[in-house]
Scaffold this motif. Structure first.
Motif, mmCIF file in Angstrom:
data_model
loop_
_atom_site.group_PDB
_atom_site.id
_atom_site.type_symbol
_atom_site.label_atom_id
_atom_site.label_comp_id
_atom_site.label_asym_id
_atom_site.label_seq_id
_atom_site.Cartn_x
_atom_site.Cartn_y
_atom_site.Cartn_z
ATOM 1 N N ASN A 88 1.196 6.139 -2.721
ATOM 2 C CA ASN A 88 1.636 4.827 -3.326
ATOM 3 C C ASN A 88 2.072 4.793 -4.718
ATOM 4 O O ASN A 88 2.738 3.897 -5.213
ATOM 5 C CB ASN A 88 0.701 3.692 -2.901
ATOM 6 C CG ASN A 88 -0.783 3.895 -3.792
ATOM 7 O OD1 ASN A 88 -0.823 5.083 -4.313
ATOM 8 N ND2 ASN A 88 -1.819 3.240 -3.411
ATOM 9 N N ARG A 250 -1.131 1.928 2.700
ATOM 10 C CA ARG A 250 -1.927 0.953 2.398
ATOM 11 C C ARG A 250 -2.604 0.692 3.723
ATOM 12 O O ARG A 250 -3.981 0.469 3.574
ATOM 13 C CB ARG A 250 -1.423 -0.037 1.734
ATOM 14 C CG ARG A 250 -2.294 -1.385 1.572
ATOM 15 C CD ARG A 250 -1.520 -2.562 0.906
ATOM 16 N NE ARG A 250 -2.471 -3.632 0.636
ATOM 17 C CZ ARG A 250 -3.429 -4.034 -0.463
ATOM 18 N NH1 ARG A 250 -3.139 -3.023 -1.253
ATOM 19 N NH2 ARG A 250 -3.938 -4.882 -0.416
ATOM 20 N N ARG A 256 -5.383 2.235 -2.493
ATOM 21 C CA ARG A 256 -5.615 1.054 -3.186
ATOM 22 C C ARG A 256 -4.097 0.634 -4.196
ATOM 23 O O ARG A 256 -3.834 1.704 -4.683
ATOM 24 C CB ARG A 256 -6.653 1.225 -4.096
ATOM 25 C CG ARG A 256 -7.931 1.305 -3.126
ATOM 26 C CD ARG A 256 -9.045 1.222 -4.150
ATOM 27 N NE ARG A 256 -9.385 0.041 -4.960
ATOM 28 C CZ ARG A 256 -10.427 -0.031 -5.691
ATOM 29 N NH1 ARG A 256 -11.225 0.854 -6.003
ATOM 30 N NH2 ARG A 256 -10.526 -1.332 -6.328
ATOM 31 N N ILE A 257 -3.483 -0.436 -4.132
ATOM 32 C CA ILE A 257 -2.622 -0.642 -5.105
ATOM 33 C C ILE A 257 -2.948 -1.588 -6.044
ATOM 34 O O ILE A 257 -3.399 -2.864 -5.922
ATOM 35 C CB ILE A 257 -1.434 -1.366 -4.313
ATOM 36 C CG1 ILE A 257 -1.035 -0.315 -3.143
ATOM 37 C CG2 ILE A 257 -0.259 -1.531 -5.351
ATOM 38 C CD1 ILE A 257 0.418 -0.886 -2.181
ATOM 39 N N HIS A 258 -3.421 -1.517 -7.332
ATOM 40 C CA HIS A 258 -3.673 -2.153 -8.419
ATOM 41 C C HIS A 258 -2.746 -2.730 -9.245
ATOM 42 O O HIS A 258 -1.452 -2.712 -8.920
ATOM 43 C CB HIS A 258 -4.795 -1.233 -9.416
ATOM 44 C CG HIS A 258 -5.744 -0.367 -8.738
ATOM 45 N ND1 HIS A 258 -6.836 -1.229 -8.344
ATOM 46 C CD2 HIS A 258 -5.850 0.809 -8.397
ATOM 47 C CE1 HIS A 258 -7.757 -0.368 -7.750
ATOM 48 N NE2 HIS A 258 -7.140 0.890 -7.871
ATOM 49 N N ARG A 259 -2.996 -3.619 -9.989
ATOM 50 C CA ARG A 259 -2.365 -4.487 -10.635
ATOM 51 C C ARG A 259 -0.880 -3.927 -11.425
ATOM 52 O O ARG A 259 0.033 -4.320 -11.076
ATOM 53 C CB ARG A 259 -3.012 -5.478 -11.562
ATOM 54 C CG ARG A 259 -2.253 -6.815 -12.338
ATOM 55 C CD ARG A 259 -2.989 -7.379 -13.336
ATOM 56 N NE ARG A 259 -4.193 -8.087 -12.603
ATOM 57 C CZ ARG A 259 -5.088 -8.697 -13.332
ATOM 58 N NH1 ARG A 259 -5.147 -8.872 -14.505
ATOM 59 N NH2 ARG A 259 -6.096 -9.424 -12.639
ATOM 60 N N GLN A 261 0.077 -1.037 -10.746
ATOM 61 C CA GLN A 261 1.100 -0.459 -9.878
ATOM 62 C C GLN A 261 1.869 -1.574 -9.212
ATOM 63 O O GLN A 261 3.078 -1.439 -8.822
ATOM 64 C CB GLN A 261 0.238 0.506 -8.680
ATOM 65 C CG GLN A 261 -0.471 1.419 -9.413
ATOM 66 C CD GLN A 261 -1.582 2.127 -8.439
ATOM 67 O OE1 GLN A 261 -2.353 1.451 -7.985
ATOM 68 N NE2 GLN A 261 -0.944 3.481 -8.057
ATOM 69 N N LEU A 262 1.266 -2.921 -8.984
ATOM 70 C CA LEU A 262 1.973 -3.764 -8.307
ATOM 71 C C LEU A 262 3.089 -4.342 -9.279
ATOM 72 O O LEU A 262 4.219 -4.711 -8.699
ATOM 73 C CB LEU A 262 0.945 -4.775 -7.762
ATOM 74 C CG LEU A 262 0.193 -4.850 -6.657
ATOM 75 C CD1 LEU A 262 -0.798 -5.922 -6.707
ATOM 76 C CD2 LEU A 262 0.993 -4.655 -5.550
ATOM 77 N N LEU A 265 5.800 -1.593 -8.925
ATOM 78 C CA LEU A 265 6.611 -1.781 -7.814
ATOM 79 C C LEU A 265 7.164 -2.850 -7.683
ATOM 80 O O LEU A 265 8.692 -2.852 -7.111
ATOM 81 C CB LEU A 265 5.625 -1.663 -6.612
ATOM 82 C CG LEU A 265 4.773 -0.500 -6.288
ATOM 83 C CD1 LEU A 265 3.781 -0.786 -5.117
ATOM 84 C CD2 LEU A 265 5.640 0.683 -5.693
ATOM 85 N N GLY A 266 6.954 -4.046 -8.397
ATOM 86 C CA GLY A 266 7.966 -5.184 -8.164
ATOM 87 C C GLY A 266 8.940 -4.967 -9.177
ATOM 88 O O GLY A 266 10.359 -5.386 -8.742
#
Length: 278
Positions: A88, A250, A256-259, A261-262, A265-266
């Motif tokens: 991820n 996932r 795990r995808i943390h804040r 990383q989110l 990604l966004g």
């Protein structure tokens, strides 16, 4: 609209192929995985030949061969990258790198980015930093080797896409057949030369073959999309493929995808969308 749908289909197929290939490379040496994936991909393209046609003019042979060399490097580097993990983090980095070169080639060839594209490029670079940073000790940080492999894989993918796009538009699946035949030969030769270092593990046949089939479908959709749309737009839409890889990682691997990383990604999704709108 046709080019957009084909590019989105290519993106989905690439994402699923990468996930399967990455899993396969975790079970055995990456070359063992590619030894199965590349010939499986070639088989699909040969089966499509009677339906989609193929020509093998000198230009087709040249661009197809170039794409084959890049494809062999992309297979090995990408599956090795995803095997090291975490998927991820590394998959989005590879995608963003793979989008930059086609955009540049498209601009050189006369395509023009509007305001949205000019915003999207630096945003994409920022997304790479955010996605790579992770979240302290609570997430798995990619090693330097993994990051270098991710950038190398992205560059090889970009070259493969550019070379395919440059093949004559009336060549059918000829460039894909030539490219995959060469990449299969290169892969098998490399495996033969390094056989003693491949280890005793057997390849994950189903995972590896599935990755090859999906990669072939993705290449075909990209080729058709590039023939009906701009390279820069098609390439960045195709670069959305990590969405599939990350969601599968996932769901099935509990990565795990943390804040941070989110957010990354966004930002990557927004950047790719802006580039597509330019």
């Amino acid at each position: 609209m046709t080019a957009l749908l084909l590019a989105l289909g290519s993106s989905l197929a690439y994402g699923c192929a990468d996930f399967l290939g990455g899993l396969g490379a975790r079970k055995a040496h990456v070359l063992r995985t590619v030894m199965i994936a590349a010939p499986a991909s070639l088989t699909v393209e040969l089966l499509l030949w009677p339906f989609l046609g193929a020509s093998f003019a000198p230009a087709t042979l040249a661009w197809g061969a170039a794409s084959g060399v890049a494809s062999a490097a992309a297979f090995a580097l990408l599956y090795r990258t995803l095997a090291i993990g975490p998927m991820n983090v590394l998959s989005p980095i590879t995608a963003l790198v793979s989008a930059m070169l086609p955009v540049g080639v498209g601009l050189v060839q006369g395509e023009r980015l509007g305001l949205a594209g000019l915003i999207g490029l630096p945003l994409a670079l920022g997304a790479v930093v955010l996605v790579s940073a992770g979240n302290g000790a609570r997430t798995t940080r990619p090693s330097r080797t993994a990051l270098l492999s991710a950038f190398g894989a992205g560059s090889a993918i970009a070259l493969q896409l550019v070379f395919l796009h440059e093949a004559p538009s009336g060549s059918g699946v000829g460039p894909l057949i030539v490219g995959r035949a060469l990449s299969s030969a290169v892969t098998l030769a490399a495996a033969a030369l390094t056989f003693r270092r491949l280890g005793p593990e057997k390849p994950a046949y189903a995972l590896s073959a599935g990755a090859g089939v999906l990669d072939s479908v993705a290449n075909l959709m990209f080729l058709l999309a590039g023939r009906s749309g701009d390279l820069a737009v098609v390439a960045v839409i195709t670069a959305l493929y990590p969405a599939g890889t990350v969601l599968l990682a996932r769901s099935l691997l509990a990565e795990r995808i943390h804040r941070g990383q989110l957010i990354g990604l966004g930002a990557a999704a927004v950047a790719v969308s802006l580039l597509a709108l330019s």
